[in-house]
Scaffold this motif. Structure first.
Motif, PDB file in Angstrom:
ATOM      1  N   VAL A 143      -5.141   4.317   7.106  1.00 51.21           N
ATOM      2  CA  VAL A 143      -4.050   5.240   6.796  1.00 51.21           C
ATOM      3  C   VAL A 143      -4.414   6.103   5.591  1.00 51.21           C
ATOM      4  CG1 VAL A 143      -1.663   5.389   6.005  1.00 51.21           C
ATOM      5  CG2 VAL A 143      -2.276   3.761   7.786  1.00 51.21           C
ATOM      6  N   SER A 144      -5.018   5.479   4.581  1.00 52.15           N
ATOM      7  CA  SER A 144      -5.407   6.210   3.372  1.00 52.15           C
ATOM      8  C   SER A 144      -6.422   7.298   3.687  1.00 52.15           C
ATOM      9  CB  SER A 144      -5.974   5.237   2.336  1.00 52.15           C
ATOM     10  OG  SER A 144      -6.385   5.928   1.175  1.00 52.15           O
ATOM     11  N   SER A 145      -7.408   6.982   4.524  1.00 45.22           N
ATOM     12  CA  SER A 145      -8.426   7.982   4.876  1.00 45.22           C
ATOM     13  C   SER A 145      -7.823   9.130   5.668  1.00 45.22           C
ATOM     14  CB  SER A 145      -9.555   7.329   5.673  1.00 45.22           C
ATOM     15  OG  SER A 145      -9.066   6.759   6.876  1.00 45.22           O
ATOM     16  N   ARG A 146      -6.765   8.834   6.444  1.00 44.77           N
ATOM     17  CA  ARG A 146      -6.088   9.888   7.205  1.00 44.77           C
ATOM     18  C   ARG A 146      -5.285  10.794   6.276  1.00 44.77           C
ATOM     19  NH1 ARG A 146      -4.863  13.736   9.781  1.00 44.77           N
ATOM     20  NH2 ARG A 146      -3.297  13.852  11.429  1.00 44.77           N
ATOM     21  N   LEU A 147      -4.573  10.193   5.328  1.00 42.61           N
ATOM     22  CA  LEU A 147      -3.749  10.975   4.414  1.00 42.61           C
ATOM     23  C   LEU A 147      -4.572  11.765   3.419  1.00 42.61           C
ATOM     24  CD1 LEU A 147      -0.849   8.475   3.608  1.00 42.61           C
ATOM     25  CD2 LEU A 147      -0.785  10.452   5.128  1.00 42.61           C
ATOM     26  N   ALA A 148      -5.825  11.362   3.206  1.00 44.83           N
ATOM     27  CA  ALA A 148      -6.670  12.061   2.236  1.00 44.83           C
ATOM     28  C   ALA A 148      -6.900  13.512   2.628  1.00 44.83           C
ATOM     29  CB  ALA A 148      -8.007  11.337   2.094  1.00 44.83           C
ATOM     30  N   THR A 149      -6.725  13.841   3.909  1.00 40.17           N
ATOM     31  CA  THR A 149      -6.926  15.210   4.374  1.00 40.17           C
ATOM     32  C   THR A 149      -5.646  16.038   4.356  1.00 40.17           C
ATOM     33  OG1 THR A 149      -6.530  14.559   6.680  1.00 40.17           O
ATOM     34  CG2 THR A 149      -8.790  14.413   5.865  1.00 40.17           C
ATOM     35  N   GLU A 150      -4.501  15.434   3.980  1.00 41.63           N
ATOM     36  CA  GLU A 150      -3.220  16.119   4.003  1.00 41.63           C
ATOM     37  C   GLU A 150      -2.777  16.455   2.575  1.00 41.63           C
ATOM     38  OE1 GLU A 150      -0.390  13.889   6.203  1.00 41.63           O
ATOM     39  OE2 GLU A 150      -1.657  13.709   7.983  1.00 41.63           O
ATOM     40  N   ALA A 175      -6.849  -7.713   8.114  1.00 42.01           N
ATOM     41  CA  ALA A 175      -6.266  -6.681   8.984  1.00 42.01           C
ATOM     42  C   ALA A 175      -5.411  -5.709   8.173  1.00 42.01           C
ATOM     43  CB  ALA A 175      -5.432  -7.340  10.075  1.00 42.01           C
ATOM     44  N   GLY A 176      -4.654  -6.244   7.210  1.00 43.60           N
ATOM     45  CA  GLY A 176      -3.825  -5.376   6.380  1.00 43.60           C
ATOM     46  C   GLY A 176      -4.647  -4.429   5.536  1.00 43.60           C
ATOM     47  N   PHE A 177      -5.732  -4.947   4.932  1.00 44.96           N
ATOM     48  CA  PHE A 177      -6.611  -4.097   4.125  1.00 44.96           C
ATOM     49  C   PHE A 177      -7.198  -2.968   4.966  1.00 44.96           C
ATOM     50  CE2 PHE A 177      -6.955  -7.254   0.625  1.00 44.96           C
ATOM     51  CZ  PHE A 177      -6.880  -6.366  -0.431  1.00 44.96           C
ATOM     52  N   TRP A 178      -7.705  -3.314   6.165  1.00 46.19           N
ATOM     53  CA  TRP A 178      -8.312  -2.298   7.021  1.00 46.19           C
ATOM     54  C   TRP A 178      -7.279  -1.283   7.489  1.00 46.19           C
ATOM     55  CZ3 TRP A 178     -12.957  -0.548   7.760  1.00 46.19           C
ATOM     56  CH2 TRP A 178     -14.050  -1.365   7.452  1.00 46.19           C
ATOM     57  N   GLY A 179      -6.069  -1.761   7.815  1.00 47.97           N
ATOM     58  CA  GLY A 179      -5.026  -0.840   8.251  1.00 47.97           C
ATOM     59  C   GLY A 179      -4.647   0.144   7.157  1.00 47.97           C
ATOM     60  N   VAL A 180      -4.470  -0.363   5.933  1.00 50.85           N
ATOM     61  CA  VAL A 180      -4.132   0.522   4.808  1.00 50.85           C
ATOM     62  C   VAL A 180      -5.272   1.494   4.527  1.00 50.85           C
ATOM     63  CG1 VAL A 180      -3.635   0.593   2.331  1.00 50.85           C
ATOM     64  CG2 VAL A 180      -2.534  -1.127   3.768  1.00 50.85           C
ATOM     65  N   GLY A 236       0.821  -1.212   0.000  1.00 52.92           N
ATOM     66  CA  GLY A 236       0.000   0.000   0.000  1.00 52.92           C
ATOM     67  C   GLY A 236       0.850   1.255   0.000  1.00 52.92           C
ATOM     68  N   ALA A 237       1.952   1.245   0.783  1.00 53.93           N
ATOM     69  CA  ALA A 237       2.834   2.414   0.832  1.00 53.93           C
ATOM     70  C   ALA A 237       3.516   2.634  -0.516  1.00 53.93           C
ATOM     71  CB  ALA A 237       3.881   2.229   1.929  1.00 53.93           C
ATOM     72  N   GLY A 238       3.943   1.544  -1.165  1.00 53.37           N
ATOM     73  CA  GLY A 238       4.581   1.676  -2.474  1.00 53.37           C
ATOM     74  C   GLY A 238       3.641   2.241  -3.520  1.00 53.37           C
ATOM     75  N   VAL A 239       2.395   1.740  -3.524  1.00 53.95           N
ATOM     76  CA  VAL A 239       1.394   2.245  -4.469  1.00 53.95           C
ATOM     77  C   VAL A 239       1.081   3.712  -4.163  1.00 53.95           C
ATOM     78  CG1 VAL A 239      -1.009   2.029  -5.213  1.00 53.95           C
ATOM     79  CG2 VAL A 239       0.382  -0.023  -4.909  1.00 53.95           C
TER      80      VAL A 239
END
Length: 419
Positions: free
Chosen positions: A363-370, A355-360, A40-43
């Motif tokens: 994180v994605s929803s958090r970064l969407a505001t930055e 768990a990995g899907f939910w974690g990513v 997810g981080a690489g993508v």
């Protein structure tokens, strides 16, 4: 066909060693979670770089002037120099039709030097620069309020300015900056806009969130730098590929200003196409590293599965001997051991995948505001998840096959004698 009794036996075998099974399965679970996060981080990184460069023309060259570091042509080292309008005309004459558009910047009174900017109540030391109206076309920034410098500001050399959002917050805390005056050394200018830098990767001038920008002609007039600029960016026409001509443009500037050809510190030359290509290579390298590290972590978990199955086979030596003595087929013993390994692997893998899907996703929803984040919409592609699951299944089968082969190598009579 696998019947109910068979699967019940598999489950009972796993259940008898609860703690051992849980700790072993945790290795697979954690390996898959790490793999999902890294993919997810690489993508997200590749998407972030692409988003930040989408509006930038790749066929662009840039020149940033600095003091010379080598004495040459009768001049001492440490000489300050700038790119003049005459230099640009010389480039156009030698390479006719090469420049499609140009963005010019002049830091005043000199590059990197700050000066005092004051409002009616607050003050701060800031970098001041003059820029052309098309500066936003090459520099990743966003206008938060008002507007950027216009062509009319340039034509009339208006005393207007655009503030970075951080500078505006310092000079006008809790107030709207647009329409108010900022006092610089010897003159005042009216704020017409507030801007934000949206990319930490690319720097085409002073930090747009921290600096004050004037119309280029205003800065040239007020600071006695007529027809001069210390940053020039040229968007070239397609018949002039930047990778072929950016060095030729630089050599011409060196010749016109009597700068030593080997004085690389006197001017920073950039080919944006090459920079973007390097970013692409970095992204590909990160993706490869992600998979290597992620699969390595997953492999460590699978090795744990193989180890636990080896221990299980060792503990069940007598049981296996009895079953073989009673006529159990080798395939039945292999099947049971491999299924035990596969059940542990799949159970841990599926939980780790979720768990990995939910974690990513979190994180994605958090970064969407930055805005301006290096990571844009990090997510795990479906094909990557399927690939990880296939690797998991194959690894689980292999982790069970090795202990199963060991079990078959034990002769029935020796197994029955095992203490």
């Amino acid at each position: 066909m696998f019947d109910k009794d068979f699967w019940q036996e598999v489950w009972e075998t796993i259940r008898r060693q609860k703690m051992r099974s849980l700790m072993t399965a945790f290795g697979v679970f954690w390996g898959l979670v790490i793999l999902m996060f890294m993919v997810g981080a690489g993508v997200g990184f590749n998407s972030g770089v692409t988003a930040q460069t989408r509006a930038m023309s790749s066929n662009t060259v840039g020149y940033f002037t600095f003091p010379t570091t080598i004495a040459y042509g009768g001049f001492e080292r440490g000489r300050h120099w700038v790119i003049t309008d005459a230099d640009i005309h010389a480039i156009e004459q030698k390479f006719p039709g090469s420049i499609h558009d140009q963005v010019l910047v002049l830091e005043v009174p000199s590059p990197g030097e700050t000066q005092l900017a004051k409002s009616d109540s607050y003050s701060d030391m800031v970098i001041v620069a003059g820029a052309t109206d098309n500066y936003p076309s090459i520099s990743p920034l966003r206008i938060l309020d008002g507007r950027f410098i216009s062509k009319f500001d340039l034509i009339e050399s208006r005393k207007v300015c655009v503030l970075g959002e951080h500078l505006a917050a310092k000079l006008f805390p809790g107030q709207e900056a647009v329409g108010k005056d900022v006092h610089l050394e010897g003159f005042s200018c009216r704020v017409v806009g507030v801007m934000r830098k949206t990319s930490p990767l690319f720097h085409m001038g002073p930090n747009e969130s921290e600096s004050l920008y004037l119309p280029l002609t205003t800065a040239q007039l007020l600071y006695n730098h007529l027809n001069e600029q210390n940053i020039a960016l040229f968007h070239l026409n397609e018949e002039y590929p930047s990778d072929k001509y950016y060095r030729q443009f630089g050599d011409l500037l060196y010749q016109r200003h009597s700068i030593a050809p080997n004085d690389a510190e006197a001017m920073f030359q950039v080919d944006l196409k090459a920079q973007l290509s390097q970013m692409s290579v970095v992204g590909d390298g990160i993706n490869l590293l992600v998979w290597l590290v992620g699969l390595g972590t997953l492999l460590a978990g699978l090795i744990g599965i193989a180890n636990i199955m080896m221990v299980t086979v060792k503990e069940r030596t007598q049981e296996i001997g009895v079953r073989r003595a009673l006529g159990a087929m080798p395939s039945a013993i292999i099947r049971q051991i491999m299924c035990e390994s596969l059940v542990l692997t799949l159970a841990a893998g599926i939980v780790g995948l979720v768990a990995g899907f939910w974690g990513v996703y979190l994180v994605s929803s958090r970064l969407a505001t930055e805005e301006g984040s290096l990571f844009d919409n990090p997510h795990v592609p479906f094909i990557a998840a399927i690939a990880a699951l296939l690797v998991l299944v194959a690894g689980g089968l292999i982790a069970g096959w090795i202990p199963a082969k060991r079990a078959l190598s034990i002769k029935a009579i020796e197994a029955l004698r095992e203490e």
